[in-house]
Design an enzyme around this catalytic site. Sequence first.
Site, PDB file in Angstrom:
ATOM      1  N   CYS A   1       7.265  -2.296 -59.374  1.00 23.04           N
ATOM      2  CA  CYS A   1       5.941  -2.919 -59.390  1.00 23.04           C
ATOM      3  C   CYS A   1       4.889  -1.864 -59.049  1.00 23.04           C
ATOM      4  CB  CYS A   1       5.862  -4.072 -58.404  1.00 23.04           C
ATOM      5  SG  CYS A   1       4.216  -4.798 -58.375  1.00 23.04           S
TER       6      CYS A   1
ATOM      7  N   CYS B   1      -8.927   3.525 -98.470  1.00 19.76           N
ATOM      8  CA  CYS B   1      -7.963   4.610 -98.597  1.00 19.76           C
ATOM      9  C   CYS B   1      -8.678   5.938 -98.812  1.00 19.76           C
ATOM     10  CB  CYS B   1      -7.004   4.318 -99.759  1.00 19.76           C
ATOM     11  SG  CYS B   1      -7.859   3.912-101.297  1.00 19.76           S
TER      12      CYS B   1
END
Lengths: 459, 437
Positions: free
Chosen positions: B141, B353
């Site tokens: 943790c 593109c």
Amino acid sequence: MNINIVKERFKQMSPGMTMDQAIVEAERCLLCLDAPCSTACPADTEPGEFIRKLRFRNLTGAVRTIKSNNILGGACGVLCPTAELCEKECSARMATDGNPDGNDKPIRIGDIQRFLVEYGREIGFQPLSVEETGVSGKIAVVGSGPSGLSCAAELAKKGYEVTIFEALTEPGGVLRYGVVPFRCDVDFIEQEIVDVKALGVEIKCNSPVVGKAAAEELLKQGYDAVFMGPGLWGAYGLKEHSADIEGCYSSVDFLAKLRDEEFDGIISQFKGKTVAVIGGGSVAMDCVEASARLDTNDVYLIYRRSYTQMPAEKEERIDALQAGVNFLILHQPVDFITDDKNRLTGLRLVRTRLGEPDESGRRRPVLIDGTDWDMPVDIVIEAIGNKAVDESSDWYPNVKVDGSSLIVIDSETGATSISGIFAGGDIVRGPALVVEAVQDGKIAARAIQDYIEKKGNKE
Amino acid sequence: MAQKKPDLSIEFCGKTYKNPFLLSSSPVSNSAEMVERAFDAGWGGVVFKTLGSDRLRIDHPSPRMNSSNYGSRRLVSVQNVEQTTDRPLKDNLMELLYLNKHYPDSQTVHSIMGFADKEWEYLARMSEDHGADMLELNFSCPNMTIEGSGHDAGKSFYDLEHYTSIVKRAVSIPVMAKMTPNITDMTETAMAAKNGGADAISAINTVSGISGIDLDSFIPLPNVFGHGASSGTSGPGMKPIGLRFISDMAKDPDLNLPLSGMGGIETWIDALEYLLVGASTLQVTTGIMHYGYVIVQDMIEGLTDYMASKGIGKLSDLVGGTLPKLGKTDLFDLDRQGVVEYDLDRCIGCGQCVNVCTDAGGQALEWKSETRRPELTEDKCLSCMLCSFVCPISGLIKYKAMPEGWKRRETAVRDPSLEKELKYEPYVHDGSDGCLV
Ligand SMILES: Cc1cc2nc3c(=O)[nH]c(=O)nc-3n(C[C@H](O)[C@H](O)[C@H](O)COP(=O)(O)OP(=O)(O)OC[C@H]3O[C@@H](n4cnc5c(N)ncnc54)[C@H](O)[C@@H]3O)c2cc1C
Ligand SMILES: Cc1cc2nc3c(=O)[nH]c(=O)nc-3n(C[C@H](O)[C@H](O)[C@H](O)COP(=O)(O)O)c2cc1C
Ligand code: SF4
């Protein structure tokens, strides 16, 4: 114009969503708790669940959800008036009301549903199978329309032996002989029927169950139960004798001819002609759109009330207008005009105005005196409603029917007044929807199962 | 003939899990009432929210979390500052007894965290005495307000080995150590836990990070009454990190321990990827924090249908399936090259593109504005694939392997006339001052 060009316009429906489009659409879904779309679906197709499954890339599971709840899930995805059903309740749409953050479009549930069913077919995924329940029983289903197919599939899944008797040469009922092919094409419907057959259902075409008590006789011929789903194949008309007039069609006749060997004849008969369709519902819209594709001269839609009162969906009305159909609203046809050979030459029309509301809550059309005029037309299609064929009650003389020859059932079970005979679909509801017929078939199938089990216990 | 349904059950440290899907230790496994609903929804087991001894009081900071969004997509990752359970141990043990009683077929793993030797030992015994099927030691943790605990211990080889061995001596049930990703090499920390006797490894816990900053006050989020901290980040954005650590451990022949994988699992595809890199059970928190327990249904159904379609009968046949093909980058055959190919019939003419190729790729695409279509110069394509990632039409742009020996054009020099001004001379390596090759 070349006959093949005209035919081409009828062949295929427009393509559905692509995978990319479906995924984007599913990502817009709010994944509501207790999904309101699912509650709104008349056949419990569970859109909330199949959209969630798509969202989590469980595509096969999504197909399974659709097809196991709704054997005609593909056809429903295409044909359901979703704006009035699932999509009407969509929270994505609800979010708009007074909420600037909301987005104003419901999720395109019907389109997603169609996409998933087509995707399942494309990858050869078979979500349904026959359960090994060890039950036995034979069921006769009269009519292979949506209600009959749904009832048959549901029973077959449970392991029963089901035979469908169909009067016409191909199965599908209105899906096949009513709905115009450019809205739902033959290939698409056949695939749905293949799924029913794959469960072991036998479909006997050209096998009308007609004549004195023919339906009740089935119980004596070794069938444990009978489901009646013959639909409504009679047509309301303006006049008793309209069928005898050349150039005068009922919507039932006209639409069925688009699907069979008489199609070529229709194409040449309609070429260059002026056509008037009477009515304002979805069937009328199918008729005008089909007429507009038939290389006709002018197509009119004649409706006695106002544009907004038309029962047809908004999209259908707009599509028809866009297709060049002329809407003649607030006009009541009162008579056909014929020549000496009983060939149609025109329609006599009277103008109307809207009066007081009638029992449906819509303002009643009132004829305006002295406004009648004759409109020259070559062809009229009456699309003012379907009804049970006149002799239908003779097929089941002991089954209780109402004043319009609709079969009276117990709505929880689909049971008629005769034990062992069940019914559903349009023959019970009057003109209704595919998705409702599917639900009727499912409900009756469950009741038939109970009925056969109880009968077995008694014997 | 009907095919046999694929079997999702799996063995893990001697126990059979009916499916590999577990709630991981977190708010989603905070109470018996919650876990019960999860089991009913189909989860195969639970790692209960990390237990503590009540000696030091635990309060969760408030607010507890912040979401990282990407455009309109929410919870791409989540940052939390939650600690171990804030419930009394007595209550938690009663909850676990309840689950054990009512769900004997679902596996219950107790996650524990001590702050001293005796405390680890005590918690381990308490858990075993209350029916734990297995222990998970929380060494990971990142949010503990008590120094030296949580991932501080998980970064220390000594602590890892030491605490694990204390627990191992105290109990006879299997013990799994949960690892922090806030290190560089997990095989080393995992090996320390193994040396202490760990029977399995779970990973990853949350990644230390900062999800956002309030631009008016400059306080990092979540803003806990005027302070922020880098703290545990989880969810889909962390999946590549989780997959990497699990695969590293799975490939380590010395470690050779069963692995429980987690970090960003939401769909059956994520789950399958964790299995393929070597995890045999899977844990989920953020997916549930976003969508609820119901997602397990799609993981089960999706994985089952996948296995059926591939003719795979048992889940264990998938575990580690990718490992033989997962190497280091030095294994790549750099002589083989490829380019993209375009299915322009499907193109919608957005031009994204061309934009990315021009500004970040090989300038291999030219924009034809009359037709609104890209035109590819094949031997300039770097095969970076950027264009295919931005293309909205899946599958329109694909990779195409080029024949052996194919070479791409070299990038042109902007002004060749500058050659005369060059002071360039080639680098020649002499001597062995730290030379790699
Ligand atoms: C033109 C048109 C368009 C429509 N469009 C839509 C739409 O877009 N969306 C929607 O949801 N709904 C639509 N509907 C309504 C929908 O098609 C019906 O509600 C649905 O088909 C009813 O199903 P059913 O099973 O009751 O009957 P049907 O579909 O009518 O099927 C009955 C079947 O039984 C057969 N049959 C009848 N009598 C006998 C007998 N004695 N022996 C053997 N077989 C017999 C018939 O040949 C037919 O195949 C439309 C209806 C029409 C007419
Ligand atoms: C709010 C929150 C609290 C958590 N608490 C714990 C804990 O008490 N013990 C523990 O071992 N891990 C804890 N975790 C880590 C999760 O168990 C898990 O390892 C991590 O979130 C990665 O998985 P995920 O991407 O599916 O969420 C917590 C995670 C979150 C988001
Ligand atoms: S069956 Fe029809 S109403 Fe039901 S969810 Fe599908 S499209 Fe909507």
